[in-house]
Design a protein around this motif. Structure first.
Motif, PDB file in Angstrom:
ATOM      1  N   SER A  12     -21.861  19.431 107.893  1.00  0.00           N
ATOM      2  CA  SER A  12     -22.021  20.624 107.065  1.00  0.00           C
ATOM      3  C   SER A  12     -23.391  21.198 107.387  1.00  0.00           C
ATOM      4  CB  SER A  12     -21.912  20.265 105.578  1.00  0.00           C
ATOM      5  OG  SER A  12     -21.985  21.420 104.777  1.00  0.00           O
ATOM      6  N   LEU A  15     -27.280  23.890 105.615  1.00  0.00           N
ATOM      7  CA  LEU A  15     -27.174  23.214 104.333  1.00  0.00           C
ATOM      8  C   LEU A  15     -28.014  23.906 103.265  1.00  0.00           C
ATOM      9  CD1 LEU A  15     -25.854  20.742 103.003  1.00  0.00           C
ATOM     10  CD2 LEU A  15     -27.909  19.447 103.584  1.00  0.00           C
ATOM     11  N   CYS A  93     -16.853  22.872 109.029  1.00  0.00           N
ATOM     12  CA  CYS A  93     -17.079  21.423 108.955  1.00  0.00           C
ATOM     13  C   CYS A  93     -17.512  20.830 110.291  1.00  0.00           C
ATOM     14  CB  CYS A  93     -15.825  20.728 108.448  1.00  0.00           C
ATOM     15  SG  CYS A  93     -15.305  21.273 106.800  1.00  0.00           S
ATOM     16  N   LEU A 172     -15.420  18.196  99.572  1.00  0.00           N
ATOM     17  CA  LEU A 172     -15.203  19.428 100.334  1.00  0.00           C
ATOM     18  C   LEU A 172     -13.997  20.158  99.748  1.00  0.00           C
ATOM     19  CD1 LEU A 172     -15.648  18.416 104.074  1.00  0.00           C
ATOM     20  CD2 LEU A 172     -16.841  20.283 102.939  1.00  0.00           C
ATOM     21  N   SER A 257     -20.264  25.261 103.183  1.00  0.00           N
ATOM     22  CA  SER A 257     -20.289  24.288 104.274  1.00  0.00           C
ATOM     23  C   SER A 257     -20.302  25.035 105.596  1.00  0.00           C
ATOM     24  CB  SER A 257     -19.064  23.368 104.208  1.00  0.00           C
ATOM     25  OG  SER A 257     -19.157  22.361 105.203  1.00  0.00           O
ATOM     26  N   SER A 262     -15.237  26.750 103.657  1.00  0.00           N
ATOM     27  CA  SER A 262     -15.236  25.581 102.783  1.00  0.00           C
ATOM     28  C   SER A 262     -16.524  25.515 101.969  1.00  0.00           C
ATOM     29  CB  SER A 262     -15.075  24.301 103.603  1.00  0.00           C
ATOM     30  OG  SER A 262     -13.857  24.295 104.281  1.00  0.00           O
ATOM     31  N   LEU A 264     -19.130  22.787  99.930  1.00  0.00           N
ATOM     32  CA  LEU A 264     -19.551  21.408  99.799  1.00  0.00           C
ATOM     33  C   LEU A 264     -20.174  21.188  98.423  1.00  0.00           C
ATOM     34  CD1 LEU A 264     -20.210  18.590 101.112  1.00  0.00           C
ATOM     35  CD2 LEU A 264     -22.434  19.587 101.714  1.00  0.00           C
TER      36      LEU A 264
END
Length: 307
Positions: A12, A15, A93, A172, A257, A262, A264
């Protein structure tokens, strides 16, 4: 020639506030066993794939692993790859970083290049265009990385990692539609205000401290971003729905992410996961939302297998 087994973690990147600088290794893996293709009279590439998206992973066309392998070592022999993939594709990812790094490792081994690990890392980073995903895949943990330009070269990659042993839970949340990294980057502005830049520098420093010192209570503030996430909200609507969960019971922090779509969530491993998942699906308005539970991972592992 001896076969090679490689295990590469998902990542990921970007960040929180660490755009193009911070990445997190996650315990979802691309595992490859590679050997020279068996028919020595007319060898051809072959990929047998299991796991997520096997039809895409087994394709010989537009295959990033094979394209990288052939690009790095054009004279290396065709390979037979047996591949198992746990990394979601096109979801932010790190699937492309894992594929690039796999291709460079394979080229180094089967092409007899004799490269050092640093050279393997830098080749993959240069091909990716930024170091955060590849460095996190290479080293695991929470990786900080930078590229230093020297003498007109492609740049020296400086990276270090921490937090590999942290027991924090990672969740996730995956929407159904993917998002191309190129499209996500096109959403970003050419410049930022001083206030936004300073806010991200402060948050990034705090986030590194949180991982290095096992201070999860810092993440609610430290994972805030003003550089990339606000501009990707329209293309990643799940982020806007889940950001308010940051700092609520059991949830340390929330971030996009990679380039999305996605999301996180870094969570307290002692808090009931089912309750967090229920709140995620409620906030998303999607009772069928896919949620993957994982943890922080070590980096890439390679094993030479004798034949």
């Amino acid at each position: 020639m001896n076969s090679l087994k490689i295990r590469l973690p998902a990542t990921s990147a970007n960040l929180g506030p660490g755009f193009d600088a911070l990445g997190l290794g996650m315990a979802l893996y691309l595992t490859i066993e590679a050997r020279v293709a068996g028919d020595r009279t007319a060898p051809e590439f072959r990929v047998d794939a299991t796991g997520r998206n096997p039809e895409l992973c087994s394709s010989l066309e537009r295959n990033l692993i094979l394209d990288t392998y052939r690009g790095v070592a054009p004279s290396a022999p065709p390979l037979h790859l047996t591949l198992d993939n746990e990394i979601p594709l096109g979801m932010g990812c790190g699937s492309s970083a894992a594929a690039l790094l796999a291709g460079v490792h394979l080229a180094n081994h089967f092409g007899g290049l004799g490269w050092t690990p640093q050279q393997v890392l830098e080749e993959a980073c240069h091909r990716e265009g930024h170091p955060d995903n590849v460095a996190a895949c290479f080293y695991g943990g929470m990786t900080v990385s930078s590229v230093i330009q020297e003498n007109g070269s492609g740049g020296k990659v400086i990276a270090t990692t921490c937090g590999e042993v942290l027991g924090w839970k990672l969740l996730l949340a995956l929407p159904t539609a993917s998002l191309a990294t190129e499209k996500a980057r096109a959403l970003l502005p050419e410049g930022y205000s001083r206030a936004d830049a300073v806010a991200n520098v402060q948050a990034t420093a705090l986030l590194v401290a949180g991982f290095a010192l096992d201070r999860p209570e810092l993440l609610h503030v430290a994972m805030r971003d003003r550089i990339h996430q606000p501009y990707r909200l329209a293309a990643c609507p799940l982020l806007g729905s889940l950001l308010p969960l940051s700092g609520t019971p059991g949830v340390y922090g929330v971030a996009l992410s990679g380039a999305g779509p996605s999301v996180l969530l870094v969570c307290d491993p002692a808090y009931p996961q089912e309750q967090i998942e229920d709140r995620i699906r409620l906030a998303a308005g999607d009772p069928g939302l896919e949620i993957i539970s994982t943890k922080i991972s070590a980096g890439v592992k390679t094993l030479v297998l004798s034949e």
